[in-house]
Design a protein around this motif. Structure first.
Motif, PDB file in Angstrom:
ATOM      1  N   VAL A  67       0.380  -1.139  -0.062  1.00  0.00           N
ATOM      2  CA  VAL A  67      -0.714  -0.064   0.360  1.00  0.00           C
ATOM      3  C   VAL A  67       1.233   1.164  -0.504  1.00  0.00           C
ATOM      4  N   ILE A  68       2.505   1.395   0.571  1.00  0.00           N
ATOM      5  CA  ILE A  68       3.011   2.380   1.003  1.00  0.00           C
ATOM      6  C   ILE A  68       3.894   2.123   0.758  1.00  0.00           C
ATOM      7  N   ALA A  69       5.314   2.948   0.613  1.00  0.00           N
ATOM      8  CA  ALA A  69       6.420   3.625  -0.003  1.00  0.00           C
ATOM      9  C   ALA A  69       6.410   3.137  -0.849  1.00  0.00           C
ATOM     10  N   THR A  70       8.075   3.324  -1.497  1.00  0.00           N
ATOM     11  CA  THR A  70       8.800   3.124  -2.892  1.00  0.00           C
ATOM     12  C   THR A  70       9.824   2.272  -2.908  1.00  0.00           C
ATOM     13  N   ILE A  71      10.508   2.366  -4.201  1.00  0.00           N
ATOM     14  CA  ILE A  71      11.959   2.610  -4.981  1.00  0.00           C
ATOM     15  C   ILE A  71      12.870   2.609  -3.873  1.00  0.00           C
ATOM     16  N   ASP A  72      12.407   4.365  -3.594  1.00  0.00           N
ATOM     17  CA  ASP A  72      13.414   5.263  -2.952  1.00  0.00           C
ATOM     18  C   ASP A  72      13.703   5.090  -1.754  1.00  0.00           C
ATOM     19  N   THR A  73      12.076   4.473  -1.060  1.00  0.00           N
ATOM     20  CA  THR A  73      12.070   4.017   0.496  1.00  0.00           C
ATOM     21  C   THR A  73      13.398   3.172   0.576  1.00  0.00           C
ATOM     22  N   TYR A  74      13.884   1.894   0.053  1.00  0.00           N
ATOM     23  CA  TYR A  74      14.228   0.808   0.212  1.00  0.00           C
ATOM     24  C   TYR A  74      15.676   0.657  -0.825  1.00  0.00           C
ATOM     25  N   ASP A  75      15.678   2.165  -1.321  1.00  0.00           N
ATOM     26  CA  ASP A  75      17.050   2.405  -1.589  1.00  0.00           C
ATOM     27  C   ASP A  75      18.157   1.731  -1.697  1.00  0.00           C
ATOM     28  N   SER A  76      18.063   1.866  -0.139  1.00  0.00           N
ATOM     29  CA  SER A  76      19.356   1.306   0.882  1.00  0.00           C
ATOM     30  C   SER A  76      19.055   0.030   0.778  1.00  0.00           C
ATOM     31  N   SER A  77      18.232  -0.794   1.061  1.00  0.00           N
ATOM     32  CA  SER A  77      18.286  -2.228   0.703  1.00  0.00           C
ATOM     33  C   SER A  77      19.073  -2.703  -0.405  1.00  0.00           C
ATOM     34  N   ALA A  78      18.365  -2.112  -1.694  1.00  0.00           N
ATOM     35  CA  ALA A  78      19.030  -2.415  -3.516  1.00  0.00           C
ATOM     36  C   ALA A  78      20.536  -2.094  -3.127  1.00  0.00           C
ATOM     37  N   ARG A  79      20.609  -0.878  -3.257  1.00  0.00           N
ATOM     38  CA  ARG A  79      21.941  -0.567  -3.127  1.00  0.00           C
ATOM     39  C   ARG A  79      23.179  -1.913  -2.078  1.00  0.00           C
ATOM     40  N   ALA A  80      22.736  -1.601  -1.295  1.00  0.00           N
ATOM     41  CA  ALA A  80      23.521  -3.217  -0.024  1.00  0.00           C
ATOM     42  C   ALA A  80      23.657  -4.329  -0.972  1.00  0.00           C
ATOM     43  N   LEU A  81      22.806  -4.437  -1.367  1.00  0.00           N
ATOM     44  CA  LEU A  81      22.472  -6.555  -1.939  1.00  0.00           C
ATOM     45  C   LEU A  81      23.099  -5.985  -3.058  1.00  0.00           C
ATOM     46  N   THR A  82      22.564  -5.052  -3.936  1.00  0.00           N
ATOM     47  CA  THR A  82      23.965  -5.134  -5.152  1.00  0.00           C
ATOM     48  C   THR A  82      25.283  -5.211  -5.104  1.00  0.00           C
ATOM     49  N   ASN A  83      25.779  -4.612  -3.726  1.00  0.00           N
ATOM     50  CA  ASN A  83      27.233  -4.988  -3.182  1.00  0.00           C
ATOM     51  C   ASN A  83      27.621  -6.317  -2.765  1.00  0.00           C
ATOM     52  N   ALA A  84      26.568  -6.620  -1.718  1.00  0.00           N
ATOM     53  CA  ALA A  84      27.033  -7.933  -1.274  1.00  0.00           C
ATOM     54  C   ALA A  84      26.537  -9.464  -2.302  1.00  0.00           C
ATOM     55  N   ALA A  85      25.921  -9.408  -2.994  1.00  0.00           N
ATOM     56  CA  ALA A  85      25.814 -10.542  -4.456  1.00  0.00           C
ATOM     57  C   ALA A  85      26.501 -10.066  -5.066  1.00  0.00           C
ATOM     58  N   GLN A  86      27.070  -8.555  -5.928  1.00  0.00           N
ATOM     59  CA  GLN A  86      27.519  -8.500  -6.330  1.00  0.00           C
ATOM     60  C   GLN A  86      26.966  -8.997  -8.326  1.00  0.00           C
ATOM     61  N   ALA A  87      25.732  -8.206  -7.475  1.00  0.00           N
ATOM     62  CA  ALA A  87      24.527  -8.830  -8.452  1.00  0.00           C
ATOM     63  C   ALA A  87      23.824  -7.299  -9.351  1.00  0.00           C
ATOM     64  N   VAL A  88      23.495  -7.501 -10.443  1.00  0.00           N
ATOM     65  CA  VAL A  88      22.055  -6.350 -11.062  1.00  0.00           C
ATOM     66  C   VAL A  88      21.282  -6.846 -10.687  1.00  0.00           C
ATOM     67  N   VAL A  89      20.481  -5.613  -9.459  1.00  0.00           N
ATOM     68  CA  VAL A  89      19.354  -5.486  -8.876  1.00  0.00           C
ATOM     69  C   VAL A  89      18.177  -5.219  -9.601  1.00  0.00           C
ATOM     70  N   VAL A  90      17.452  -5.034  -9.714  1.00  0.00           N
ATOM     71  CA  VAL A  90      16.277  -4.561 -10.672  1.00  0.00           C
ATOM     72  C   VAL A  90      14.687  -4.423  -9.346  1.00  0.00           C
ATOM     73  N   SER A  91      15.063  -3.263  -8.711  1.00  0.00           N
ATOM     74  CA  SER A  91      13.860  -2.531  -7.710  1.00  0.00           C
ATOM     75  C   SER A  91      12.746  -2.982  -9.030  1.00  0.00           C
ATOM     76  N   ILE A  92      11.730  -3.046  -7.725  1.00  0.00           N
ATOM     77  CA  ILE A  92       9.910  -2.756  -9.054  1.00  0.00           C
ATOM     78  C   ILE A  92       8.990  -2.130  -8.226  1.00  0.00           C
TER      79      ILE A  92
END
Length: 361
Positions: free
Chosen positions: A139-164
């Motif tokens: 219902v609430i929040a956006t990809i901006d709200t969870y930007d830090s999680s996506a960035r952390a996963l990108t580096n921790a997994a060395q993977a492209v992250v597609v945030s929806i």
């Protein structure tokens, strides 16, 4: 599974009464209004890192989500805002964690274009890909709200992250978010090479509502004979339409997520009570056979903790390799707080290790 002492709100009655008169540091604020008992109990149970974020969030003055309209709820201060404010107070940089590249674009979806944000790690691909769904109760929040999680996963997994940026209720009720998450997963399978990814190494991940979406996406892939993700990462997932579990009772008035908020989310996303029984919502009652290996990360002070523990148990019963990590002294939303919460950094490392292993690295 990590283990630790379990507390109940009743057992913390004395601490809560003290905390209602004073902040966690024990210093009485002259003229301060009595603290909400749920907030006081949460502060008393939280470790020092988590407590600092919660106190900062409370200082931003968020109104109880369950008393608001969806439109009002979407503009309330978030825990991510609290992390930024806390960093500012500490004199530290609020710049986001750097990654190789970030691109905003849209992809086709069943209800129209789906905005996505594509995070690429530094280095030379092709990289594995993670299809990530953010939290917010559908219902609430956006990809901006969870930007830090996506960035952390990108580096921790060395993977492209597609945030929806999936569709949300009540404007787009169930199963709109689920359909968008599955459509984004299919798009990545078909187009991974165009974003520097490897279509044979695609995982799904998410937090809270997004954690449930990640599991449901894998289920939908299995049922529709679509290539399965190589791994599922579910961070404090919503995995049951029932709000009577032990952790819902224990954390009924916790912060920043409590049982009235979860009931509000269900009301605004589901079309009616019958949808709570749908296996895409109540994952713990779904057929979980032939699912990918799964990592579940949970917070102790969270009404969703039992959902995740039960999901892990059901996956094991179905013969699925699963790891469940329960982090003590932290609350819902801690995962993306690595800048200020030590347990978040540990949780991201756990996620990265599991994902890299699934990717063959």
């Amino acid at each position: 599974m990590a283990s630790g002492t379990r507390f109940t709100l009743m057992a913390l009655g004395g601490l809560a009464a003290l905390a209602a008169c004073a902040p966690a540091g024990g210093t009485m604020r002259p003229g301060a209004a009595p603290m909400d008992p749920g907030a006081a109990a949460t502060l008393a149970r939280s470790d020092a890192d988590m407590r600092a974020v919660l106190e900062q969030h409370m200082a931003l003055g968020p109104k109880p989500i369950e008393t608001l309209t969806p439109q009002e709820a979407r503009v309330q201060p978030t825990p991510a805002d609290a992390v930024k404010a806390l960093l500012q107070r500490m004199g530290r940089s609020t710049a986001p964690e750097p990654v190789g590249n970030v691109q905003d674009r849209t992809i086709p979806g069943p209800g129209g274009a789906i905005p996505v944000r594509i995070y690429t790690p530094a280095g030379t691909g092709p990289f594995p890909v993670i299809v990530y769904s953010h939290g917010g109760g559908w219902v609430i929040a956006t990809i901006d709200t969870y930007d830090s999680s996506a960035r952390a996963l990108t580096n921790a997994a060395q993977a492209v992250v597609v945030s929806i940026e999936y569709r949300k209720g009540p404007e787009n009720p169930f199963p709109a978010a689920h359909d968008d998450a599955f459509a984004a997963y299919q798009w990545v399978l078909q187009n991974a090479a165009s974003i520097g990814g490897d279509p044979m190494r695609v995982a799904v991940a998410g937090e809270s509502a997004g954690g449930g979406l990640a599991v449901a996406t894998a289920m939908m892939a299995r049922e529709r004979n679509v290539r399965m993700p190589v791994h599922v990462l579910a961070v404090y997932p919503i995995a049951d339409g029932d709000t009577e579990s032990p952790s819902y009772v224990e954390n009924a008035m916790a912060k920043p997520l409590n049982r009235p908020m979860m009931q509000w989310f269900f009301r605004h996303y589901l079309r009616g009570p019958q949808d709570a029984q749908d296996p895409r919502i109540s994952l713990v009652r779904a057929d979980l056979s032939r699912m990918p290996a799964t990592t579940i990360i949970l917070a102790e002070i969270d009404p969703l903790r039992s959902d995740g523990e039960e999901l892990g148990a059901r996956l094991r019963q179905a013969g699925v390799p699963v790891q469940v990590h329960v982090h003590q002294g932290v609350t819902h939303e801690f995962f993306g707080m690595g800048a200020v919460v030590a347990d978040a950094r540990t949780a991201v490392q756990q996620a990265g290790t599991a994902l890299r292993g699934a990717f063959g690295r």
